[in-house]
Design an enzyme around this catalytic site. Structure first.
Site, PDB file in Angstrom:
ATOM      1  N   ARG A 180       1.224  -1.543  -0.029  1.00 57.78           N
ATOM      2  CA  ARG A 180       0.055  -0.171  -0.041  1.00 57.78           C
ATOM      3  C   ARG A 180       0.879   1.144  -0.121  1.00 57.78           C
ATOM      4  NH1 ARG A 180      -2.702  -3.468   1.640  1.00 57.78           N
ATOM      5  NH2 ARG A 180      -0.458  -4.294   2.575  1.00 57.78           N
ATOM      6  N   THR A 181       1.957   1.673   1.067  1.00 56.36           N
ATOM      7  CA  THR A 181       2.488   2.615   1.268  1.00 56.36           C
ATOM      8  C   THR A 181       3.522   2.773  -0.532  1.00 56.36           C
ATOM      9  OG1 THR A 181       2.857   1.911   3.328  1.00 56.36           O
ATOM     10  CG2 THR A 181       4.469   3.763   2.485  1.00 56.36           C
ATOM     11  N   LYS A 196      25.878  -4.816  -2.676  1.00 56.96           N
ATOM     12  CA  LYS A 196      27.790  -4.446  -2.926  1.00 56.96           C
ATOM     13  C   LYS A 196      27.894  -4.073  -1.928  1.00 56.96           C
ATOM     14  CE  LYS A 196      27.559  -3.936  -7.917  1.00 56.96           C
ATOM     15  NZ  LYS A 196      27.493  -3.081  -9.189  1.00 56.96           N
ATOM     16  N   ARG A 217      11.461   4.060   2.729  1.00 55.57           N
ATOM     17  CA  ARG A 217      11.083   2.803   4.056  1.00 55.57           C
ATOM     18  C   ARG A 217      12.216   2.287   4.394  1.00 55.57           C
ATOM     19  NH1 ARG A 217       6.390  -1.369   4.381  1.00 55.57           N
ATOM     20  NH2 ARG A 217       5.492   0.494   4.962  1.00 55.57           N
ATOM     21  N   HIS A 240       5.307   6.549  11.568  1.00 52.57           N
ATOM     22  CA  HIS A 240       4.965   6.252  10.119  1.00 52.57           C
ATOM     23  C   HIS A 240       3.951   7.068   9.739  1.00 52.57           C
ATOM     24  CE1 HIS A 240       3.712   3.830   6.445  1.00 52.57           C
ATOM     25  NE2 HIS A 240       3.776   2.980   6.955  1.00 52.57           N
TER      26      HIS A 240
HETATM   27  C1  NCD Z   1       1.934  -1.255   7.825  1.00 52.38           C
HETATM   28  C2  NCD Z   1       3.553  -0.800   8.370  1.00 52.38           C
HETATM   29  O1  NCD Z   1       4.073  -1.187   7.072  1.00 52.38           O
HETATM   30  O2  NCD Z   1       3.826  -0.380   9.338  1.00 52.38           O
HETATM   31  N1  NCD Z   1       1.961  -0.666   6.642  1.00 52.38           N
HETATM   32  C3  NCD Z   1       1.464   0.053   5.831  1.00 52.38           C
HETATM   33  O3  NCD Z   1       2.293   0.668   5.918  1.00 52.38           O
HETATM   34  N2  NCD Z   1       0.552   0.401   5.879  1.00 52.38           N
HETATM   35  C4  NCD Z   1       1.716  -1.936   8.934  1.00 52.38           C
HETATM   36  C5  NCD Z   1       1.862  -3.387   9.231  1.00 52.38           C
HETATM   37  O4  NCD Z   1       3.455  -3.588   8.224  1.00 52.38           O
HETATM   38  O5  NCD Z   1       1.519  -3.702  10.057  1.00 52.38           O
END
Ligand code: NCD
Length: 360
Positions: free
Chosen positions: A55-56, A84, A105, A133
């Site tokens: 999703r993100t 590497k 991320r 997040h």
């Molecule tokens: C979350 C994350 O990556 O922290 N998911 C997300 O970004 N929609 C929640 C999770 O991974 O449980």
């Protein structure tokens, strides 16, 4: 240390008025998407996803494409020079030099802040280990705003892995900035909310209670935020196995909730919400994921237009003192300046927020 770009590392680095502006812009975009279809023409967004994401990552990508921009980046560091042995600083330096905005991320706490130190464009934190997040929280705020009509005076239940779940950390920090919100933290004693988050809620005048019973909490809630147990953040599979399946939201438990309670989940779901709950009109987690695209459109647009500088490291370095948190980015990337806020015997690491007690 001041960076000449506007970064989004922690939502609380920005005033609530800035968040509210993003929420209004997201609603405006949602109502009139065609008006924004060319707003980012010619602009490039870099995405560095060192950790899995559906999703993100895709909502960021779709957001940029729907604004008329383009995207570069990786979703598997093993297919980049990271395999590497390239450090975070070098990868960020290069990709930010190619991009107008960079989304990162990373599995290590504080990685986004570390990346922003030397980035050549604005950086957005799309999740740094079990820490924060902020763009999921913006998604949650937009969902609440549109679905409950308010961000104040709510009783918010948070259930599951409150220790390792970065989404609930960011959400508590943000919702405690709106008046009269009460938090009910539902977890086992092993997976309780970190104390630094509870301190932040208290400092903002918010209230909270902790319980291990989902059934006891449900009748009181305006919103239930379910989370999965974060398997990848456990030291051993045995510790994970001992926690998994503790909380499962079933149609039977939903009957205990108010008729206007809503259920959110950042997703992915493992088994903490029974599939049959999806048919309950109060289950809004799929709709929530769609709100994520609109808020990210608003965020990208705002960050590309902003000229505001960001204060990244405001504290001090102390000779011979480093953060003891094994999950902190300063452990993995040793060139980083080890910067702390606070004074006396208690220092706080500026990357991971972990406290360090000094002995005199
Ligand atoms: C979350 C994350 O990556 O922290 N998911 C997300 O970004 N929609 C929640 C999770 O991974 O449980």
């Amino acid at each position: 240390m001041i960076s000449r770009y506007t970064h989004l590392i922690d939502l609380n680095d920005h005033p609530v008025s800035w968040w509210n502006g993003l929420l209004s812009l997201a609603q405006e975009i949602r109502n009139n998407p065609a008006l924004y279809a060319n707003s980012c023409r010619g602009r490039i967004m870099g995405t560095l996803f060192y950790e899995p994401s559906t999703r993100t990552q895709m909502s960021f990508q779709t957001a940029m494409l729907r604004l008329g921009g383009t995207i570069i980046g990786f979703d598997n560091p093993q297919t980049s020079s990271v395999a590497k042995g390239e450090n975070l600083k070098d990868t960020t330096k290069i990709v930010s030099g190619y991009s107008d905005v960079l989304v990162i991320r990373h599995p290590t706490v504080g990685a986004a802040k570390a990346a922003a130190r030397t980035a050549e464009c604005p950086v957005i934190n799309a999740g740094d280990g079990g820490h924060l997040h902020p763009t999921q929280t913006l998604t949650d705020l937009l969902t609440l705003k549109c679905e409950k009509g308010t961000l104040s005076g709510l009783t918010i239940g948070l259930c599951g892995d409150l220790l390792n779940g970065r989404t609930v950390h960011s959400l508590c920090k943000a919702m405690s900035c709106y008046p009269d919100n009460h938090f009910i933290m539902i977890s086992t004693k092993e997976l309780k909310m970190p104390s630094y988050i509870k301190d932040i809620i208290r400092a903002h005048g918010g209230t909270f209670e902790e319980t291990h019973s989902l059934e006891d909490a449900i009748p009181k809630l305006d919103m239930l935020y379910m989370t999965r147990i974060q398997r990848e953040r456990f030291a051993s599979i045995e510790e994970y196995e001992a926690q998994k399946d503790t909380y499962i939201l079933t149609t039977k438990k939903m009957k205990l909730g108010k008729p206007d309670m809503i259920v959110l989940h950042p997703l992915p779901r493992v088994d903490e919400i029974e599939v049959a709950v999806d048919d309950d009109p109060r289950a809004l987690y799929f709709k929530q994921a769609k709100y994520g695209m609109y808020i990210r459109m608003a965020l990208i647009l705002t960050m590309l237009q902003s000229t505001k500088q960001t204060e990244l490291l405001t504290g001090q370095q102390y000779p011979g003192i480093s953060c003891k948190n094994p999950k902190c980015i300063t452990q993995a990337e040793p060139y980083l300046p080890k910067s702390f806020t606070g004074s006396g015997t208690t220092l706080t690491c500026e990357y991971c927020d972990e406290r360090l007690l000094l002995e005199h």
